[in-house]
Design a protein around this motif. Structure first.
Motif, PDB file in Angstrom:
ATOM      1  N   ASN A 315       0.831  -1.210   0.000  1.00  0.00           N
ATOM      2  CA  ASN A 315       0.000   0.000   0.000  1.00  0.00           C
ATOM      3  C   ASN A 315       0.869   1.265   0.000  1.00  0.00           C
ATOM      4  O   ASN A 315       0.643   2.196  -0.775  1.00  0.00           O
ATOM      5  CB  ASN A 315      -0.930   0.005   1.207  1.00  0.00           C
ATOM      6  N   LEU A 316       1.881   1.290   0.878  1.00  0.00           N
ATOM      7  CA  LEU A 316       2.757   2.458   0.955  1.00  0.00           C
ATOM      8  C   LEU A 316       3.516   2.655  -0.351  1.00  0.00           C
ATOM      9  O   LEU A 316       3.591   3.769  -0.891  1.00  0.00           O
ATOM     10  CB  LEU A 316       3.737   2.290   2.126  1.00  0.00           C
ATOM     11  N   ALA A 397      -2.911   3.888   8.936  1.00  0.00           N
ATOM     12  CA  ALA A 397      -4.030   4.803   9.177  1.00  0.00           C
ATOM     13  C   ALA A 397      -4.876   4.970   7.916  1.00  0.00           C
ATOM     14  O   ALA A 397      -6.107   5.036   7.982  1.00  0.00           O
ATOM     15  CB  ALA A 397      -3.507   6.150   9.651  1.00  0.00           C
ATOM     16  N   ASP A 398      -4.221   5.007   6.764  1.00  0.00           N
ATOM     17  CA  ASP A 398      -4.914   5.121   5.475  1.00  0.00           C
ATOM     18  C   ASP A 398      -5.809   3.907   5.227  1.00  0.00           C
ATOM     19  O   ASP A 398      -6.990   4.043   4.864  1.00  0.00           O
ATOM     20  CB  ASP A 398      -3.857   5.253   4.374  1.00  0.00           C
ATOM     21  N   LEU A 399      -5.267   2.719   5.462  1.00  0.00           N
ATOM     22  CA  LEU A 399      -6.042   1.481   5.272  1.00  0.00           C
ATOM     23  C   LEU A 399      -7.183   1.394   6.273  1.00  0.00           C
ATOM     24  O   LEU A 399      -8.315   1.024   5.921  1.00  0.00           O
ATOM     25  CB  LEU A 399      -5.120   0.263   5.413  1.00  0.00           C
ATOM     26  N   THR A 400      -6.896   1.735   7.532  1.00  0.00           N
ATOM     27  CA  THR A 400      -7.913   1.681   8.580  1.00  0.00           C
ATOM     28  C   THR A 400      -9.065   2.634   8.260  1.00  0.00           C
ATOM     29  O   THR A 400     -10.238   2.312   8.471  1.00  0.00           O
ATOM     30  CB  THR A 400      -7.293   2.041   9.945  1.00  0.00           C
ATOM     31  N   ASP A 401      -8.738   3.815   7.744  1.00  0.00           N
ATOM     32  CA  ASP A 401      -9.746   4.808   7.366  1.00  0.00           C
ATOM     33  C   ASP A 401     -10.683   4.244   6.296  1.00  0.00           C
ATOM     34  O   ASP A 401     -11.913   4.390   6.373  1.00  0.00           O
ATOM     35  CB  ASP A 401      -9.037   6.064   6.860  1.00  0.00           C
ATOM     36  N   SER A 402     -10.114   3.580   5.281  1.00  0.00           N
ATOM     37  CA  SER A 402     -10.935   3.001   4.210  1.00  0.00           C
ATOM     38  C   SER A 402     -11.857   1.906   4.727  1.00  0.00           C
ATOM     39  O   SER A 402     -12.995   1.774   4.269  1.00  0.00           O
ATOM     40  CB  SER A 402     -10.040   2.438   3.104  1.00  0.00           C
ATOM     41  N   ILE A 403     -11.359   1.126   5.698  1.00  0.00           N
ATOM     42  CA  ILE A 403     -12.158   0.023   6.249  1.00  0.00           C
ATOM     43  C   ILE A 403     -13.283   0.564   7.135  1.00  0.00           C
ATOM     44  O   ILE A 403     -14.458   0.236   6.939  1.00  0.00           O
ATOM     45  CB  ILE A 403     -11.263  -0.950   7.035  1.00  0.00           C
ATOM     46  N   HIS A 411      -6.806  -0.377  -2.751  1.00  0.00           N
ATOM     47  CA  HIS A 411      -5.479  -0.380  -2.134  1.00  0.00           C
ATOM     48  C   HIS A 411      -4.742  -1.648  -2.563  1.00  0.00           C
ATOM     49  O   HIS A 411      -5.365  -2.698  -2.768  1.00  0.00           O
ATOM     50  CB  HIS A 411      -5.577  -0.397  -0.601  1.00  0.00           C
ATOM     51  N   SER A 412      -3.431  -1.561  -2.644  1.00  0.00           N
ATOM     52  CA  SER A 412      -2.626  -2.761  -2.879  1.00  0.00           C
ATOM     53  C   SER A 412      -2.277  -3.364  -1.526  1.00  0.00           C
ATOM     54  O   SER A 412      -1.430  -2.846  -0.794  1.00  0.00           O
ATOM     55  CB  SER A 412      -1.344  -2.418  -3.647  1.00  0.00           C
ATOM     56  N   VAL A 413      -2.969  -4.449  -1.143  1.00  0.00           N
ATOM     57  CA  VAL A 413      -2.783  -5.076   0.169  1.00  0.00           C
ATOM     58  C   VAL A 413      -2.532  -6.574   0.017  1.00  0.00           C
ATOM     59  O   VAL A 413      -2.917  -7.181  -0.987  1.00  0.00           O
ATOM     60  CB  VAL A 413      -4.012  -4.861   1.085  1.00  0.00           C
TER      61      VAL A 413
END
Length: 472
Positions: A315-316, A397-403, A411-413
């Motif tokens: 993701n980063l 924080a970016d991923l958590t916000d989307s969830i 996102h690339s996860v």
């Protein structure tokens, strides 16, 4: 004596074997199935046993205890209480609180198969012999004590008034966007600060699993009172989290790469079942290393659906890749479909989720070559960017916000890659996915590129070989 544990107990045979050993060693214990009420007011029917253990403190005493066995036993420690009679008072100390809840290093460091119920009771006796947990009450004090015992009974036997659940801002706590970060190292604290800075969650719990007091930055978090952040060593504090972020890495004495990973796996065996038990509908977000393997381990140990176990993956790198294309190379149109995928580290690879169709084959070839040249330039710039704790924290924080906000953003996860790009093994690789409250909603289809597929298959093969050598 031993009724069959209900189906909710995932490891029934191991649990029965442990309880048989307890019964042989302490014949006075009685076993039953009762309702336990957790801190958040949720309830569950659990196996439990009570009885007395012999303690020498000058004289000999029989100390009454009551242990509750979680349905993820033996991978999660039991919940332990004293069970004083009406003429006994609780001596609050290092290992016992005012409710009679028992806290021991053995519980904090619980790890199957090293940790057992017999071993726990032995340590309990040893600690009680250092500091007696109960004392005799006078008859007048005994009357007041009965009120306390009644309260304790309501907590430990499932009779808590559900209306008394704590409320914040007029909502039940369980309705809040709560996340738990496991691990209070630099990365864990970076995640907490990034989530707090972006105002992503209503409450953040930092589970500090380190030994000793005030290690790392947790003391500073307490000193400067970051809003809505709770620091705890108790897994029950994570109850009802919507996202659980795993940042822990073992600091053992392992020498080889395989030993380092196995050490991490052993660490996760004591963590994942516990957090999964307290937050059964959470999305597990893995930031521990190596992220692909530890995401696979988390999936296996939690028994969660694959959609709710993801790794931070690339993701980063993807966000940086798109930023470099847009802002440094001025290729904004190209950037919107650009992703870094595959394995974190040197083997990551750029890819695309769509391609402009050009009628003329010569023009199409020229466009592809131009794009690849631009991607190579961007990847060269990307190589100079390290992944520091604070930058990974911002990515989390970016991923958590989307969830939490159900943004349906791509996102690339790290996700289960089986079935993608002719991969037939259960491995996790970073791929573009749409994220929402239930984790991965959908995997975004990649443009077909034989070279990219070959690299993904190579990564999948090496990761699978490594996983086969691990002891889960």
């Amino acid at each position: 004596l031993f009724f069959s544990p209900p189906s909710q107990y995932k490891f029934r045979d191991l649990t029965i074997e442990e309880l048989k050993n307890v019964s042989k060693t302490y014949p006075n214990f009685t076993f039953s199935m009762n309702t336990y009420t957790f801190k958040d007011g949720s309830q569950k029917d659990l196996l439990n046993f009570s009885g007395t253990v012999p303690v020498k403190y000058g004289n000999s005493y029989n100390i009454p205890i009551h242990l509750w066995i979680l349905d993820s036993h033996p991978f999660a420690p039991p919940i332990c209480f004293l069970k004083p009679t009406a003429n006994m008072g609780i001596s609050v100390g290092k290992h016992v609180d005012a409710r009679g809840r028992i806290y021991l290093p053995y519980l904090q460091n619980w790890s199957h198969p090293k940790s057992t119920l017999i071993g726990l009771i032995k340590e309990m006796i040893a600690k009680f012999e250092e500091e007696l947990p109960l004392y005799s009450l006078s008859s007048s004090d005994a009357a007041r004590q009965s009120e306390l015992l009644s309260y304790i009974a309501k907590i430990t036997e499932g009779e808590t008034d559900m209306k008394s659940r704590s409320k914040i801002g007029g909502k039940n706590e369980g309705c809040f966007n709560k996340i738990t970060v496991v691990g209070a190292g630099d990365l864990g604290i970076a995640c907490v600060l990034a989530v707090a800075a972006k105002d992503v969650a209503d409450k953040v719990v930092l589970l500090d699993l380190s030994e000793g007091a005030a290690k790392g930055g947790t003391m500073d978090l307490e000193i400067f009172a970051v809003p809505n952040v709770e620091i705890s060593k108790d897994f029950s504090a994570s109850a009802d989290s919507k996202v659980v972020v795993l940042t822990v890495n073992s600091l053992g004495n392992a020498q080889t790469y395989l030993e380092v990973i196995q050490s991490n796996v052993d660490l996760f065996r004591g963590i994942i079942p516990a957090v999964s038990h307290y937050s059964q509908n959470a999305v597990l977000l893995v930031a521990s290393h190596p992220v692909e393997v530890m995401t696979f381990v988390s999936w296996k140990l939690s028994s969660f659906p694959k959609s709710r176990v993801i790794g931070v993956g690339a993701n980063l790198d993807s966000e940086r890749f798109q930023y470099i294309l847009t802002n440094l190379l001025k290729e904004e149109v190209l950037a919107k479909d650009a992703w870094v995928i595959g394995e974190q580290g040197e083997d990551k690879v750029p890819s695309w989720t769509s391609c402009n169709v050009v009628a003329n084959q010569t023009e199409a070839m020229a466009a592809r070559n131009s794009r690849e040249k631009m991607a190579n330039r961007a990847m060269e710039v990307l190589k100079g960017k390290g992944q520091r704790s604070w930058s990974v924290g911002l990515s989390v924080a970016d991923l958590t916000d989307s969830i939490l906000k159900d943004k349906r953003k791509v996102h690339s996860v790290s996700t289960l890659a089986k079935g993608c790009c002719s991969i037939n093994s259960e491995v996790f690789l970073s791929l573009p996915c749409i994220l929402g409250t239930s984790g991965v909603i959908e995997m975004v289809r990649l443009e077909e590129d034989p070279l990219v597929q070959e690299k993904l298959q190579s990564s999948a093969g090496s990761i699978h070989d490594l996983q086969q050598q691990l002891k889960l």
